[in-house]
Each structure stands twice: as structure tokens, then as C-alpha cells.
Design a protein around this motif. Structure first.
Motif, PDB file in Angstrom:
ATOM      1  N   ALA A  81      -3.463 -18.860  21.625  1.00  0.00           N
ATOM      2  CA  ALA A  81      -4.522 -17.856  21.512  1.00  0.00           C
ATOM      3  C   ALA A  81      -5.111 -17.804  20.104  1.00  0.00           C
ATOM      4  O   ALA A  81      -6.326 -17.755  19.932  1.00  0.00           O
ATOM      5  N   THR A  82      -4.233 -17.829  19.108  1.00  0.00           N
ATOM      6  CA  THR A  82      -4.696 -17.540  17.744  1.00  0.00           C
ATOM      7  C   THR A  82      -4.680 -18.731  16.793  1.00  0.00           C
ATOM      8  O   THR A  82      -5.291 -18.680  15.731  1.00  0.00           O
ATOM      9  N   GLY A  83      -3.942 -19.793  17.157  1.00  0.00           N
ATOM     10  CA  GLY A  83      -3.798 -20.907  16.218  1.00  0.00           C
ATOM     11  C   GLY A  83      -2.914 -20.564  15.039  1.00  0.00           C
ATOM     12  O   GLY A  83      -2.940 -21.237  14.007  1.00  0.00           O
ATOM     13  N   GLU A  84      -2.132 -19.507  15.214  1.00  0.00           N
ATOM     14  CA  GLU A  84      -1.237 -19.087  14.136  1.00  0.00           C
ATOM     15  C   GLU A  84       0.152 -18.774  14.691  1.00  0.00           C
ATOM     16  O   GLU A  84       0.301 -18.518  15.877  1.00  0.00           O
ATOM     17  N   ALA A  85       1.126 -18.767  13.807  1.00  0.00           N
ATOM     18  CA  ALA A  85       2.464 -18.294  14.178  1.00  0.00           C
ATOM     19  C   ALA A  85       3.117 -17.656  12.969  1.00  0.00           C
ATOM     20  O   ALA A  85       2.802 -17.998  11.830  1.00  0.00           O
ATOM     21  N   TRP A  86       4.026 -16.708  13.252  1.00  0.00           N
ATOM     22  CA  TRP A  86       4.767 -16.099  12.140  1.00  0.00           C
ATOM     23  C   TRP A  86       6.034 -16.889  11.883  1.00  0.00           C
ATOM     24  O   TRP A  86       6.664 -17.397  12.814  1.00  0.00           O
ATOM     25  N   PHE A  87       6.373 -17.018  10.629  1.00  0.00           N
ATOM     26  CA  PHE A  87       7.591 -17.718  10.237  1.00  0.00           C
ATOM     27  C   PHE A  87       8.284 -16.972   9.118  1.00  0.00           C
ATOM     28  O   PHE A  87       7.627 -16.372   8.275  1.00  0.00           O
ATOM     29  N   LYS A  88       9.586 -17.078   9.114  1.00  0.00           N
ATOM     30  CA  LYS A  88      10.317 -16.728   7.907  1.00  0.00           C
ATOM     31  C   LYS A  88      10.485 -18.041   7.159  1.00  0.00           C
ATOM     32  O   LYS A  88      10.986 -19.014   7.717  1.00  0.00           O
ATOM     33  N   VAL A  89      10.013 -18.092   5.927  1.00  0.00           N
ATOM     34  CA  VAL A  89      10.136 -19.334   5.154  1.00  0.00           C
ATOM     35  C   VAL A  89      11.630 -19.625   4.986  1.00  0.00           C
ATOM     36  O   VAL A  89      12.376 -18.790   4.481  1.00  0.00           O
ATOM     37  N   PRO A  90      12.067 -20.797   5.458  1.00  0.00           N
ATOM     38  CA  PRO A  90      13.516 -21.042   5.452  1.00  0.00           C
ATOM     39  C   PRO A  90      14.053 -21.485   4.093  1.00  0.00           C
ATOM     40  O   PRO A  90      13.339 -22.108   3.309  1.00  0.00           O
ATOM     41  N   GLU A  91      15.311 -21.155   3.853  1.00  0.00           N
ATOM     42  CA  GLU A  91      16.033 -21.781   2.753  1.00  0.00           C
ATOM     43  C   GLU A  91      16.253 -23.240   3.148  1.00  0.00           C
ATOM     44  O   GLU A  91      16.236 -23.557   4.328  1.00  0.00           O
ATOM     45  N   SER A  92      16.483 -24.090   2.167  1.00  0.00           N
ATOM     46  CA  SER A  92      16.705 -25.503   2.485  1.00  0.00           C
ATOM     47  C   SER A  92      18.098 -25.957   2.076  1.00  0.00           C
ATOM     48  O   SER A  92      18.651 -25.486   1.088  1.00  0.00           O
ATOM     49  N   ILE A  93      18.629 -26.876   2.880  1.00  0.00           N
ATOM     50  CA  ILE A  93      19.866 -27.570   2.499  1.00  0.00           C
ATOM     51  C   ILE A  93      19.500 -29.036   2.321  1.00  0.00           C
ATOM     52  O   ILE A  93      18.845 -29.627   3.186  1.00  0.00           O
ATOM     53  N   LYS A  94      19.893 -29.594   1.190  1.00  0.00           N
ATOM     54  CA  LYS A  94      19.576 -30.995   0.932  1.00  0.00           C
ATOM     55  C   LYS A  94      20.778 -31.866   1.259  1.00  0.00           C
ATOM     56  O   LYS A  94      21.898 -31.588   0.820  1.00  0.00           O
ATOM     57  N   PHE A  95      20.544 -32.894   2.050  1.00  0.00           N
ATOM     58  CA  PHE A  95      21.587 -33.854   2.389  1.00  0.00           C
ATOM     59  C   PHE A  95      21.251 -35.173   1.709  1.00  0.00           C
ATOM     60  O   PHE A  95      20.128 -35.665   1.849  1.00  0.00           O
ATOM     61  N   ILE A  96      22.206 -35.718   0.980  1.00  0.00           N
ATOM     62  CA  ILE A  96      21.970 -36.986   0.289  1.00  0.00           C
ATOM     63  C   ILE A  96      22.915 -38.039   0.872  1.00  0.00           C
ATOM     64  O   ILE A  96      24.129 -37.839   0.908  1.00  0.00           O
ATOM     65  N   TYR A  97      22.343 -39.118   1.365  1.00  0.00           N
ATOM     66  CA  TYR A  97      23.144 -40.195   1.971  1.00  0.00           C
ATOM     67  C   TYR A  97      23.102 -41.408   1.047  1.00  0.00           C
ATOM     68  O   TYR A  97      22.018 -41.946   0.782  1.00  0.00           O
ATOM     69  N   GLN A  98      24.275 -41.813   0.568  1.00  0.00           N
ATOM     70  CA  GLN A  98      24.366 -42.948  -0.360  1.00  0.00           C
ATOM     71  C   GLN A  98      25.323 -43.987   0.207  1.00  0.00           C
ATOM     72  O   GLN A  98      26.192 -43.656   1.000  1.00  0.00           O
ATOM     73  N   GLY A  99      25.166 -45.212  -0.303  1.00  0.00           N
ATOM     74  CA  GLY A  99      26.136 -46.248   0.068  1.00  0.00           C
ATOM     75  C   GLY A  99      25.588 -47.224   1.092  1.00  0.00           C
ATOM     76  O   GLY A  99      24.403 -47.206   1.426  1.00  0.00           O
ATOM     77  N   GLU A 100      26.481 -48.050   1.586  1.00  0.00           N
ATOM     78  CA  GLU A 100      26.114 -49.159   2.472  1.00  0.00           C
ATOM     79  C   GLU A 100      26.488 -48.791   3.910  1.00  0.00           C
ATOM     80  O   GLU A 100      27.631 -48.388   4.157  1.00  0.00           O
ATOM     81  N   LEU A 101      25.558 -48.940   4.841  1.00  0.00           N
ATOM     82  CA  LEU A 101      25.864 -48.627   6.249  1.00  0.00           C
ATOM     83  C   LEU A 101      26.802 -49.679   6.855  1.00  0.00           C
ATOM     84  O   LEU A 101      26.619 -50.875   6.630  1.00  0.00           O
ATOM     85  N   ASN A 102      27.767 -49.239   7.616  1.00  0.00           N
ATOM     86  CA  ASN A 102      28.648 -50.161   8.334  1.00  0.00           C
ATOM     87  C   ASN A 102      27.926 -50.744   9.547  1.00  0.00           C
ATOM     88  O   ASN A 102      26.944 -50.186  10.016  1.00  0.00           O
ATOM     89  N   PRO A 103      28.435 -51.886  10.064  1.00  0.00           N
ATOM     90  CA  PRO A 103      27.815 -52.473  11.254  1.00  0.00           C
ATOM     91  C   PRO A 103      27.760 -51.459  12.403  1.00  0.00           C
ATOM     92  O   PRO A 103      28.702 -50.676  12.578  1.00  0.00           O
ATOM     93  N   TRP A 104      26.673 -51.461  13.153  1.00  0.00           N
ATOM     94  CA  TRP A 104      26.468 -50.627  14.337  1.00  0.00           C
ATOM     95  C   TRP A 104      26.322 -49.135  14.004  1.00  0.00           C
ATOM     96  O   TRP A 104      26.315 -48.303  14.895  1.00  0.00           O
ATOM     97  N   VAL A 105      26.214 -48.808  12.739  1.00  0.00           N
ATOM     98  CA  VAL A 105      25.982 -47.411  12.366  1.00  0.00           C
ATOM     99  C   VAL A 105      24.484 -47.202  12.177  1.00  0.00           C
ATOM    100  O   VAL A 105      23.835 -47.976  11.483  1.00  0.00           O
ATOM    101  N   SER A 106      23.957 -46.171  12.840  1.00  0.00           N
ATOM    102  CA  SER A 106      22.517 -45.924  12.825  1.00  0.00           C
ATOM    103  C   SER A 106      22.246 -44.470  12.456  1.00  0.00           C
ATOM    104  O   SER A 106      23.162 -43.696  12.193  1.00  0.00           O
TER     105      SER A 106
END
Ligand code: SF4
Lengths: 420, 166
Positions: free
Chosen positions: A149-174
Motif C-alpha cells: 500500500a505505502t511502499g514503506e515499512a517500519w524497522f528497528k535498526v538492528p545491532e550487528s554481529i560481525k563474523f570473520i572467516y579465516q583460513g583454508e577450506l577443507n575439501p567438500w566444505v562449502s
């Protein structure tokens, strides 16, 4: 103080220059999405508002994918109801059977969702588009109605959690294993109300398809969205699809995070989530003897071309176990065509698999592979709640496509290494 | 709005698939949905509960799908309020949008036992356990949500806004 990518995108969709976590805002929407389960309720609510037209014929997207091709009379009536609405409203982006796909595979593929967008969808896995650097979140039908109807929505601006992925992926890991591992670590409410932001060298090297898989399951940790900052991989993906402008946002170096979690991926093996919660994860080496009756490869989590290629790699020249049903559901018509061109369907059918037209189907226990009492399935889908794929006394184990394919061959849950 | 009834207690992570299983989602008729409310969690919930009863659960109530059919089924079944330690965010949003009263209170969720007689004042967030003669205080709603609740849900709120713009 800097802003996170979530804050930046939301701010750009208000009249403000800056928004902060915790603030309640009204944001302009780029896309409002619904499917055949949620849209009927939304239409009824929309009609109560008393408007005759939706806010924008191009920005309201409807995809009948859950119980379609219609599985019974009730679902046919629901599909008819939304089809007539789409026609009356002259919606440009209504996708009929034969042109459709599972919504969260289809929208990015069609270039309908782009980096920097704010998107609501009356489907919890709308968070998938976070992989493109868009603020995308699942809502209910009433929010969809108000959005139409309005092209709008209400939101609570979320806090963020940062995930950092480092290193070498093992075979068959996706990407699937990374997100299952993450949910196993933080739990199904580990990111409740929060924006999850996936970063690090491993994410930078992930393909677009695998990024979609990760963002798709942010909701399984309770997250509001699962964001990945756009880079060259994103640009290459959207450039050939976009028909409007888009904006690339990234978090400021001094943005505020509620938490920063780091993982060394070299310690992660293929993951399996045991019934009945996605957080019940184990490494494949710890699974033990779990016999299965059915394997499902598909869904908005793992129904993309790369997923089918991996499944084909494992299945080529092999046979699925006796009395086991392997059901493969490509995510969209485009993906089906591509898989056909590459000869993947032949590999699947030779192996004894059933290949379906795109549909959510068994993922939500809709149709096309419902489990009987006491049966057990391995699936590349995203939820393994009680009764999710059928009888309340059936069980669903979640994995990546390679593990699901290998397990289909062996009749029990195994690592791809045992069949290749 | 008077909220008073008996408590039915459930645990952590009650998901939308057990609140209303997908096999019943081929309709959006609330009366029809109400018949299957909590079916895969507690088979005869609908027959044993009385109009006005409350659901009291632990953390992350309503996790999973965005189906508004979940709060709709609960509301149409006659449940007057859901109290939990925490709610999954889409369920929380949907409940407010459709006018199903919900309250977050860790204390209430822990102390209330199945069968306790509970009275709730939704405006103040006060939860009165008549059986135990205890009072618990729930988190108050932010002002904007109060407005939504007072308007009787999101659609009424939007209708008013649309009318005043015309
Ligand atoms: S594939 Fe499954 S999770 Fe994805 S939209 Fe369909 S039902 Fe929902």
C-alpha cells in the motif's frame, strides 16, 4: 562513530543522514515480495486499507512456489486468488508456473534485487539477498500488505554481529557448512533481532551461489538479515542482470558491532544438523550410523547451479541405494535449463534420481516427497523442525549437496570421500 | 481488553512449523487454522484449552517461518496472550501487526506453572499470577508499537495514515 552496512542502507532509505542501532524508523522499500502461502492473507489485509492500487506495479513481486504446481484444490484456489490479484493490479513481476522458480533463487537471478536495496518479503528466507549487500528481511503478510500500500515499512535498526572467516577450506566444505557451523556455535537464537555480517578472506573467495546459501540461513540463527559487503564477485553477478542503478555499501572501519566472532575454517569439516533444530550440528566424522530413506537436493538454500554441479560430481556413474528416494529440485527454470545443457539431468536420472520442476515442495512438507511416520531424510534445505518434511515422527538431517548426494548412494549419512 | 485465563506451558524454540504445520497452510481462513493450533507440539491443545487461556513459553517462541498463520491460528483458537522469555523477530512483528497480545518476561516464563490462573494488564505489562499470588513485570513496548497496538494493528494504523493523506 562510523556506520555498519545495515545502518548505511537503512539511512539511505529514510530522510536522515544517519541512523543508529535501536532506532525505530520508517524506510522506503525497493521490493515487496510474497509467495502463494503468504500473499493470500496479504491481499485480504491490503483490501481492508481501501486503496485500489499497489504503490508500484514493478516493485511488488509475487512468486507462487510453495504448493505449486498446485498440489490440491485448496492450494489451486489460493494460487488462483493471487493470480487474479496480479492481473487486476497489472503486476509486472508475477511469475507463473513455467516461468517461475523458488523465490529466493529467482529474484537475484532476474536482477530484481540489487546491492543497496531495502527489501521486505513475506517469507522468512528473504534474508538471502543480504548476499548481494542489500538489506533484506522476512516479514509477515500484514507487513507485506502495508508495504504494497505505502511502499514503506517500519524497522528497528538492528545491532550487528560481525563474523570473520579465516583460513583454508577443507575439501567438500562449502558456504552451507560455514553457516551450519556458525548456527551450531551461536544457537538458533544466537543472532536474535540482529544483523549478521559475514566477512573475512574466506567469504571474499566464495562464489555468489555459496554466499546466497550463507545469507539464506541467517534467519536460522534468529537474524534479521545476513549481509555480505559487495565486491567484484557481486558486481560481476549483478552487472549482466541489473536494469536499474544500484549502490554498493560497506561498513566503516569504526562501525560499532555488538560482537565480533572469528572462525578458523581449517577446523571445519562438512556439517550435518541433526533433528530437530539447525543448531544441532556435528562434523561428518562424528555422525555415526544414520540410515536414510530419502535425500532431497534443492530449495532456496542449495538449489542453484553450483549445488547441482557438485551433486552431479558425486553422483556421476553411481547408483542411489536400493529403496532410497533421491529427489532433485532445481531452483528456477533458468537453472534447470543450464543443468540440462551441462548434462547434469542425465547424470541424475542415470543414478536413479527423480528430477522435478522448480518448487519448494518437500522443503516445507508441502508435496513432492513427504516423509512417512518414522522415515528419515537428509536434505540440503534449511530447517529440520518436528514434522517439517512430513509426519511429526519423521526426521530431517541438514547438509550440503555433496554430503546429501553421497548419502543417497550409501543409504546412510556419509562423507563424499566415501564414494569418490 | 481483559486477559485472564489458565497457563499452558511449553519450552524453548517453539517453531512456527509445530504451531501450524505446513500441511494446513493451503488455506488462510483463521477458523480453519485454529483447529490445528500447536498440533505437532501438543496434539489436543485445541480441545483441552478454554477461551482466554494463555501460552507461556521459554526462549525464542515462534522461530522459523514468516507465516502469519501462526499468530493467526493462536489468536483464532482463543488464546488471549503469549508470554515468553523471548520471541523470534518475525513472530513478534506479526503478533503486534495482527493484534495478538504478547509479552516478554523471563521471570514470568520461569515462575508460572502449567495450570496457574493468570491475569495480564497489557498496557502496563503487569502479569498477575492469581494462583501463586505473585506479580511479574514485562518489558514495556516502545512508543511506536504502543501506537500500533492502540490503533488495533498495522492495517488500521496504515488506513488512518492513508485517509489523512488524501
Ligand atoms: S525452499 Fe523451503 S525455505 Fe525456501 S522459500 Fe521454499 S519453503 Fe521456504
Amino acid at each position: 562513530m562510523g556506520m555498519t552496512i545495515a545502518e548505511k542502507i537503512l539511512a539511505a532509505h529514510t530522510e536522515k543522514d544517519e541512523v543508529k542501532a535501536g532506532e525505530l524508523i520508517n524506510a522506503q522499500l525497493d521490493i515487496v515480495l510474497g509467495n502463494d502461502v503468504t500473499t493470500p492473507v496479504a491481499i485480504k489485509e491490503f483490501n481492508k486499507i481501501g486503496l485500489t492500487e499497489v504503490f508500484d506495479k514493478e516493485k511488488v513481486v509475487i512468486v507462487p512456489d510453495h504448493f505449486t504446481p498446485n498440489k490440491d484444490i485448496n492450494s489451486a484456489n489460493q494460487a488462483k486468488f493471487i493470480r487474479e490479484f496480479a492481473e487486476a493490479q497489472e503486476l509486472v513481476n508475477y511469475f507463473e508456473i513455467g516461468k517461475m522458480g523458488i523465490e529466493h533463487c529467482l529474484l537475484p537471478e532476474q536482477g530484481l534485487v540489487l546491492p543497496g536495496d531495502v527489501i521486505i518479503g513475506a517469507d522468512s528466507h528473504t534474508c538471502t539477498y543480504g548476499a548481494l549487500g542489500a538489506f533484506a528481511t522476512g516479514v509477515g503478510s500484514t507487513d507485506m500488505a502495508a508495504g504494497m500500500a505505502t511502499g514503506e515499512a517500519w524497522f528497528k535498526v538492528p545491532e550487528s554481529i560481525k563474523f570473520i572467516y579465516q583460513g583454508e577450506l577443507n575439501p567438500w566444505v562449502s558456504g552451507k557448512d560455514l553457516i551450519l557451523y556458525t548456527i551450531g556455535d551461536i544457537g538458533v537464537d544466537g543472532a536474535l533481532y540482529k544483523a549478521m555480517e559475514f566477512t573475512g578472506e574466506v567469504i571474499e573467495n566464495l562464489s555468489m551461489d555459496q554466499r546466497f546459501t550463507m545469507s539464506n540461513m541467517a534467519i536460522e540463527a534468529g537474524g534479521k538479515c545476513g549481509l555480505i559487503a559487495p565486491d567484484q564477485t557481486t558486481i560481476d553477478y549483478v552487472e549482466e542482470r541489473a536494469e536499474r542503478d544500484y549502490t554498493l555499501y560497506e561498513s566503516d572501519a569504526d562501525a560499532e558491532y555488538e560482537e565480533v566472532i572469528e572462525y578458523d575454517v581449517s577446523e571445519i569439516e562438512p556439517q550435518v544438523a541433526f533433528p530437530h533444530l539447525p543448531e544441532n550440528t556435528k562434523g561428518i566424522s562424528e555422525v555415526g550410523e544414520v540410515e536414510i530413506d530419502q535425500a532431497v537436493i534443492g530449495s532456496c538454500t542449495n538449489g542453484r547451479i553450483e549445488d547441482l554441479r557438485i551433486a552431479a560430481e558425486v553422483l556421476e556413474g553411481k547408483q542411489v541405494a536400493d529403496n532410497l528416494r533421491l529427489i532433485i529440485l532445481p531452483g528456477t527454470q533458468e537453472i534447470s535449463k543450464q543443468a540440462m545443457r551441462e548434462g547434469l539431468f542425465e547424470i541424475f536420472i542415470d543414478a536413479g534420481a527423480a528430477v522435478s520442476t522448480p518448487t519448494c515442495g518437500p522443503c516445507l512438507g508441502g508435496h513432492m516427497g513427504i516423509l512417512a511416520k518414522g522415515e528419515r531424510a537428509i536434505a540440503t534445505t534449511n530447517r529440520n523442525f518436528v514434522g517439517r518434511m512430513g509426519d511429526p515422527e519423521s526426521e530431517v538431517y541438514l547438509s550440503n549437496p555433496a554430503v546429501a548426494a553421497a548419502s543417497a548412494i550409501k543409504g546412510k549419512i556419509v562423507s563424499p570421500e566415501e564414494v569418490i | 481488553m481483559e486477559i485472564k485465563g489458565q497457563a499452558w506451558k511449553y519450552g524453548d524454540d517453539i517453531d512456527t512449523d509445530v504451531i501450524i504445520p505446513a500441511r494446513y497452510l493451503n488455506t488462510s481462513d483463521p477458523a480453519e487454522l485454529a483447529k490445528y493450533c500447536l498440533k505437532d507440539l501438543d496434539e489436543d491443545f485445541v480441545t483441552k484449552m478454554n477461551e482466554g487461556d494463555l501460552i507461556v513459553a521459554a526462549k525464542n517462541f515462534g522461530c522459523g517461518s514468516s507465516r502469519e498463520h501462526a499468530p493467526l491460528a493462536i489468536k483464532a483458537a482463543g488464546v488471549s496472550c503469549v508470554i515468553a522469555k523471548s520471541f523470534a523477530r518475525i513472530f513478534y512483528r506479526n503478533a503486534i501487526n495482527i493484534g495478538l497480545p504478547i509479552l516478554e518476561s523471563v521471570e514470568a516464563a520461569e515462575k508460572i506453572e502449567e495450570g496457574d490462573e493468570i491475569e495480564v494488564d497489557i498496557d502496563s505489562g503487569e502479569i498477575n499470577n492469581l494462583s501463586k499470588d505473585e506479580v511479574y513485570q514485562a518489558e514495556p513496548f516502545p512508543e511506536f508499537m504502543q501506537e500500533l497496538i492502540t490503533a488495533g494493528g498495522l492495517i488500521n494504523y496504515v488506513s488512518r495514515k492513508v485517509d489523512s493523506n488524501e
